[in-house]
Structures are given as structure tokens and as C-alpha cells.
Design a protein around this motif. Structure first.
Motif, PDB file in Angstrom:
ATOM      1  N   LYS A  28       0.805  -1.231   0.000  1.00 24.12           N
ATOM      2  CA  LYS A  28       0.000   0.000   0.000  1.00 24.12           C
ATOM      3  C   LYS A  28       0.837   1.281   0.000  1.00 24.12           C
ATOM      4  CE  LYS A  28      -4.087  -2.119   1.937  1.00 24.12           C
ATOM      5  NZ  LYS A  28      -4.545  -2.712   0.729  1.00 24.12           N
ATOM      6  N   VAL A  29       2.129   1.157  -0.308  1.00 28.95           N
ATOM      7  CA  VAL A  29       3.026   2.303  -0.362  1.00 28.95           C
ATOM      8  C   VAL A  29       3.700   2.407  -1.725  1.00 28.95           C
ATOM      9  CG1 VAL A  29       5.115   3.330   0.615  1.00 28.95           C
ATOM     10  CG2 VAL A  29       3.465   2.200   2.122  1.00 28.95           C
ATOM     11  N   THR A  30       4.209   1.303  -2.221  1.00 30.61           N
ATOM     12  CA  THR A  30       4.972   1.278  -3.466  1.00 30.61           C
ATOM     13  C   THR A  30       4.032   1.440  -4.660  1.00 30.61           C
ATOM     14  OG1 THR A  30       6.526  -0.240  -2.419  1.00 30.61           O
ATOM     15  CG2 THR A  30       6.619  -0.055  -4.825  1.00 30.61           C
ATOM     16  N   PRO A  31       4.297   2.417  -5.519  1.00 34.20           N
ATOM     17  CA  PRO A  31       3.451   2.595  -6.705  1.00 34.20           C
ATOM     18  C   PRO A  31       3.447   1.327  -7.563  1.00 34.20           C
ATOM     19  CG  PRO A  31       4.911   4.468  -6.428  1.00 34.20           C
ATOM     20  CD  PRO A  31       5.364   3.418  -5.456  1.00 34.20           C
ATOM     21  N   TYR A  32       2.286   0.970  -8.094  1.00 33.57           N
ATOM     22  CA  TYR A  32       2.168  -0.231  -8.915  1.00 33.57           C
ATOM     23  C   TYR A  32       3.046  -0.153 -10.148  1.00 33.57           C
ATOM     24  CZ  TYR A  32       0.344  -4.371 -11.074  1.00 33.57           C
ATOM     25  OH  TYR A  32       0.263  -5.615 -11.614  1.00 33.57           O
ATOM     26  N   LEU A  33       3.296   1.024 -10.628  1.00 32.93           N
ATOM     27  CA  LEU A  33       4.096   1.194 -11.836  1.00 32.93           C
ATOM     28  C   LEU A  33       5.492   0.598 -11.672  1.00 32.93           C
ATOM     29  CD1 LEU A  33       3.788   2.285 -14.694  1.00 32.93           C
ATOM     30  CD2 LEU A  33       4.772   4.422 -13.890  1.00 32.93           C
ATOM     31  N   THR A  34       5.998   0.465 -10.449  1.00 33.47           N
ATOM     32  CA  THR A  34       7.308  -0.156 -10.255  1.00 33.47           C
ATOM     33  C   THR A  34       7.303  -1.597 -10.770  1.00 33.47           C
ATOM     34  OG1 THR A  34       6.812  -0.846  -7.990  1.00 33.47           O
ATOM     35  CG2 THR A  34       7.904   1.288  -8.285  1.00 33.47           C
ATOM     36  N   HIS A  35       6.177  -2.290 -10.639  1.00 34.42           N
ATOM     37  CA  HIS A  35       6.057  -3.652 -11.165  1.00 34.42           C
ATOM     38  C   HIS A  35       6.097  -3.637 -12.685  1.00 34.42           C
ATOM     39  CE1 HIS A  35       4.622  -7.659 -12.000  1.00 34.42           C
ATOM     40  NE2 HIS A  35       3.562  -7.159 -12.602  1.00 34.42           N
TER      41      HIS A  35
END
Length: 84
Positions: A28-35
Motif C-alpha cells: 500500500k506504499v509502493t506505486p504499482y508502476l514499479t512492477h
């Protein structure tokens, strides 16, 4: 090299950014775009593979997009290419 290829990757990434805007990973912190960027980093470097990597979760995760949307038919991409 196809002169349309660079814009294919860029347009696909822009669409992925729009589709995943505000989404986070399970923490719930890391932006999904990193994936998305990580998958692109592991994918072959040709523009079609990069575009498919950028869009691989777009229709699955975002109800606003379906595999039949014109947005996902960027530069002639079809459901078969995206679905693999």
C-alpha cells in the motif's frame, strides 16, 4: 528499425501509467508502476515486447480498459499479441 516502434513503447507506457495511476503494490506504499517497469526490464528489448510488458496487467487490473479497447490496439497490436 521501424520508425513507429519508439512511439509504440512510449504510448504503451503512457497508457500503463494512466491505467495504474494511484494504484499501489500490496504494501500500500509502493506505486504499482514499479512492477510494470520491472517486467519491462526483464522483457526482450524490442518495442513490441516492451509495449506488451508495459500493458500486461492493464486490462486485467483496471476495469476501465479491456483487451478490445482501441487504446490497447496501439499501432496495430491485437488481443493475440497482448494475451500471448
Amino acid at each position: 528499425m521501424d520508425t513507429l516502434s519508439p512511439s509504440l513503447k512510449g504510448r504503451a507506457l503512457a497508457l500503463a501509467m494512466d491505467a495504474h495511476r494511484g494504484q499501489t503494490r500490496k504494501d500500500k506504499v509502493t506505486p504499482y508502476l514499479t512492477h510494470v517497469l520491472a517486467v519491462m526490464g526483464r522483457a526482450p528489448k524490442d518495442d513490441v515486447s516492451q509495449a506488451v510488458a508495459a500493458l500486461h496487467d492493464t486490462a486485467e487490473d483496471d476495469v476501465a480498459y479491456t483487451l478490445t479497447d482501441d487504446h490497447l490496439r496501439i499501432a496495430g497490436m491485437t488481443e493475440e499479441v497482448i494475451d500471448g
